[in-house]
Scaffold this motif. Structure first.
Motif, PDB file in Angstrom:
ATOM      1  N   TRP A   1     -64.155 -53.637  57.844  1.00 10.93           N
ATOM      2  CA  TRP A   1     -65.157 -52.702  57.327  1.00 10.93           C
ATOM      3  C   TRP A   1     -64.799 -51.280  57.723  1.00 10.93           C
ATOM      4  N   THR A   2     -64.413 -51.088  58.979  1.00 11.47           N
ATOM      5  CA  THR A   2     -64.022 -49.765  59.460  1.00 11.47           C
ATOM      6  C   THR A   2     -62.855 -49.233  58.636  1.00 11.47           C
TER       7      THR A   2
ATOM      8  N   GLN B   1     -59.698 -41.697  50.063  1.00 10.35           N
ATOM      9  CA  GLN B   1     -59.683 -41.663  48.594  1.00 10.35           C
ATOM     10  C   GLN B   1     -60.572 -40.561  48.044  1.00 10.35           C
ATOM     11  N   GLU B   2     -61.665 -40.290  48.734  1.00 14.58           N
ATOM     12  CA  GLU B   2     -62.579 -39.226  48.307  1.00 14.58           C
ATOM     13  C   GLU B   2     -62.073 -37.841  48.703  1.00 14.58           C
ATOM     14  N   GLY B   3     -60.943 -37.794  49.399  1.00 10.80           N
ATOM     15  CA  GLY B   3     -60.371 -36.520  49.803  1.00 10.80           C
ATOM     16  C   GLY B   3     -61.064 -35.881  50.989  1.00 10.80           C
ATOM     17  N   LEU B   4     -61.842 -36.654  51.713  1.00  9.47           N
ATOM     18  CA  LEU B   4     -62.568 -36.106  52.860  1.00  9.47           C
ATOM     19  C   LEU B   4     -61.686 -36.026  54.108  1.00  9.47           C
ATOM     20  N   ILE B   5     -60.681 -36.905  54.194  1.00  6.81           N
ATOM     21  CA  ILE B   5     -59.741 -36.883  55.321  1.00  6.81           C
ATOM     22  C   ILE B   5     -58.336 -37.184  54.814  1.00  6.81           C
ATOM     23  N   THR B   6     -57.370 -36.834  55.643  1.00  5.80           N
ATOM     24  CA  THR B   6     -55.972 -37.149  55.362  1.00  5.80           C
ATOM     25  C   THR B   6     -55.526 -38.261  56.307  1.00  5.80           C
ATOM     26  N   ASP B   7     -54.335 -38.772  56.099  1.00  2.92           N
ATOM     27  CA  ASP B   7     -53.797 -39.814  56.987  1.00  2.92           C
ATOM     28  C   ASP B   7     -53.792 -39.354  58.450  1.00  2.92           C
ATOM     29  N   GLU B   8     -53.530 -38.078  58.660  1.00  2.00           N
ATOM     30  CA  GLU B   8     -53.449 -37.537  60.019  1.00  2.00           C
ATOM     31  C   GLU B   8     -54.820 -37.456  60.696  1.00  2.00           C
ATOM     32  N   GLN B   9     -55.897 -37.562  59.926  1.00  2.00           N
ATOM     33  CA  GLN B   9     -57.249 -37.422  60.479  1.00  2.00           C
ATOM     34  C   GLN B   9     -57.953 -38.761  60.700  1.00  2.00           C
ATOM     35  N   THR B  10     -57.251 -39.866  60.526  1.00  4.51           N
ATOM     36  CA  THR B  10     -57.903 -41.183  60.587  1.00  4.51           C
ATOM     37  C   THR B  10     -58.093 -41.728  61.996  1.00  4.51           C
ATOM     38  N   GLY B  11     -57.491 -41.090  62.990  1.00  6.49           N
ATOM     39  CA  GLY B  11     -57.642 -41.582  64.358  1.00  6.49           C
ATOM     40  C   GLY B  11     -56.762 -42.779  64.656  1.00  6.49           C
ATOM     41  N   GLU B  12     -55.665 -42.869  63.936  1.00  4.44           N
ATOM     42  CA  GLU B  12     -54.709 -43.971  64.160  1.00  4.44           C
ATOM     43  C   GLU B  12     -54.383 -44.065  65.644  1.00  4.44           C
ATOM     44  N   GLY B  13     -54.424 -45.282  66.182  1.00  2.00           N
ATOM     45  CA  GLY B  13     -54.132 -45.501  67.591  1.00  2.00           C
ATOM     46  C   GLY B  13     -55.377 -45.651  68.450  1.00  2.00           C
ATOM     47  N   LEU B  14     -56.528 -45.205  67.953  1.00  3.98           N
ATOM     48  CA  LEU B  14     -57.787 -45.392  68.688  1.00  3.98           C
ATOM     49  C   LEU B  14     -58.308 -46.804  68.455  1.00  3.98           C
ATOM     50  N   ASP B  15     -59.139 -47.295  69.367  1.00  6.75           N
ATOM     51  CA  ASP B  15     -59.765 -48.600  69.139  1.00  6.75           C
ATOM     52  C   ASP B  15     -60.706 -48.495  67.946  1.00  6.75           C
ATOM     53  N   VAL B  16     -61.087 -49.638  67.393  1.00 10.65           N
ATOM     54  CA  VAL B  16     -61.823 -49.678  66.129  1.00 10.65           C
ATOM     55  C   VAL B  16     -63.118 -48.860  66.171  1.00 10.65           C
TER      56      VAL B  16
ATOM     57  N   HIS C   1     -63.966 -46.228  68.279  1.00  9.88           N
ATOM     58  CA  HIS C   1     -63.711 -44.799  68.412  1.00  9.88           C
ATOM     59  C   HIS C   1     -63.009 -44.248  67.171  1.00  9.88           C
ATOM     60  N   ARG C   2     -62.233 -45.089  66.508  1.00  8.63           N
ATOM     61  CA  ARG C   2     -61.553 -44.659  65.283  1.00  8.63           C
ATOM     62  C   ARG C   2     -62.575 -44.332  64.193  1.00  8.63           C
ATOM     63  N   LEU C   3     -63.590 -45.171  64.051  1.00  7.64           N
ATOM     64  CA  LEU C   3     -64.629 -44.899  63.052  1.00  7.64           C
ATOM     65  C   LEU C   3     -65.309 -43.571  63.354  1.00  7.64           C
ATOM     66  N   LEU C   4     -65.698 -43.359  64.588  1.00  6.07           N
ATOM     67  CA  LEU C   4     -66.370 -42.116  64.969  1.00  6.07           C
ATOM     68  C   LEU C   4     -65.469 -40.915  64.695  1.00  6.07           C
ATOM     69  N   HIS C   5     -64.215 -40.999  65.085  1.00  8.21           N
ATOM     70  CA  HIS C   5     -63.272 -39.905  64.879  1.00  8.21           C
ATOM     71  C   HIS C   5     -63.112 -39.593  63.388  1.00  8.21           C
ATOM     72  N   ALA C   6     -62.846 -40.622  62.587  1.00  9.58           N
ATOM     73  CA  ALA C   6     -62.626 -40.419  61.148  1.00  9.58           C
ATOM     74  C   ALA C   6     -63.898 -39.884  60.478  1.00  9.58           C
ATOM     75  N   TRP C   7     -65.042 -40.395  60.882  1.00  4.05           N
ATOM     76  CA  TRP C   7     -66.319 -39.940  60.316  1.00  4.05           C
ATOM     77  C   TRP C   7     -66.526 -38.450  60.591  1.00  4.05           C
ATOM     78  N   ARG C   8     -66.266 -38.039  61.815  1.00  2.00           N
ATOM     79  CA  ARG C   8     -66.409 -36.618  62.158  1.00  2.00           C
ATOM     80  C   ARG C   8     -65.410 -35.768  61.370  1.00  2.00           C
ATOM     81  N   GLU C   9     -64.167 -36.250  61.295  1.00  2.00           N
ATOM     82  CA  GLU C   9     -63.134 -35.520  60.547  1.00  2.00           C
ATOM     83  C   GLU C   9     -63.499 -35.411  59.067  1.00  2.00           C
ATOM     84  N   ALA C  10     -64.186 -36.415  58.538  1.00  2.00           N
ATOM     85  CA  ALA C  10     -64.578 -36.427  57.125  1.00  2.00           C
ATOM     86  C   ALA C  10     -65.801 -35.557  56.856  1.00  2.00           C
TER      87      ALA C  10
END
Length: 183
Positions: free
Chosen positions: A40-41, A50-65, A67-76
């Motif tokens: 789901w995350t 896909q909506e153009g709200l974040i790029t690959d670099e803003q997804t929080g790759e490497g964070l646990d599931v 914290h990654r959601l929180l990071h990507a959500w804020r970046e978006a």
């Protein structure tokens, strides 16, 4: 499995209708929960990309599931989304989670019987800081079915419901801990 709860804890549960216990859920349960919510995350992060709200670099790759959601959500830009990913939970891994010996032992001790049925309502609710739409409003859970009538002992046997709430992040009054009213 030996008893998890003390007599004092069980007495408190019977008197107040709830029990706060800490450090009981083993790491393998939490790892399983992470695996269950990860698709789901990833779907949410892919949607924001896909909506153009974040790029690959803003997804929080490497964070646990979580914290990654929180990071990507804020970046978006903190977009609105449906916070209860029900369809991702109906799978074999969830079935095995609910059969974990610790969860079954806790339910058995609280219910006072090994005759346990799993109700079809279970949730994963995302709660993000400062996101009003992820707050869980006051509501009545199924254990309150007999508020307006006195159940017979036989009805009580079949209506006692144990709800287990496991936060996946540190919770405080300020960031979204569970709130409840005891009957």
């Amino acid at each position: 499995m030996s008893a998890i709860l003390t007599k004092d804890q069980l007495d408190s549960y019977k008197e107040h209708g709830f029990l706060l216990i800490k450090n009981v859920i083993p790491d393998d349960v939490l790892t399983t929960v992470d695996h269950i919510i990860e698709p789901w995350t990833e779907n949410m992060i892919d949607t924001w990309k896909q909506e153009g709200l974040i790029t690959d670099e803003q997804t929080g790759e490497g964070l646990d599931v979580n914290h990654r959601l929180l990071h990507a959500w804020r970046e978006a830009g903190s977009p609105l989304f449906r916070r209860s990913p029900f369809r991702n939970f109906i799978r074999e891994e969830t079935y095995h989670l609910f059969r974990h010996p610790i969860l079954l032992a806790l339910a058995e001790e609280l219910l006072g019987t090994s005759e346990i049925n799993l109700h079809g309502i279970f949730n994963h609710r995302v709660c993000l800081p400062g996101a009003w739409f992820t707050d869980t409003p006051w509501h009545q859970d199924s254990q309150d079915m007999h508020l307006w009538s006195e159940p017979t002992p036989e009805e009580e046997r079949f209506t006692h419901v144990v709800t287990m709430w496991m936060p996946l992040q540190k919770v405080t009054r300020e960031n979204g801990c569970l709130q409840m009213a005891s009957l």
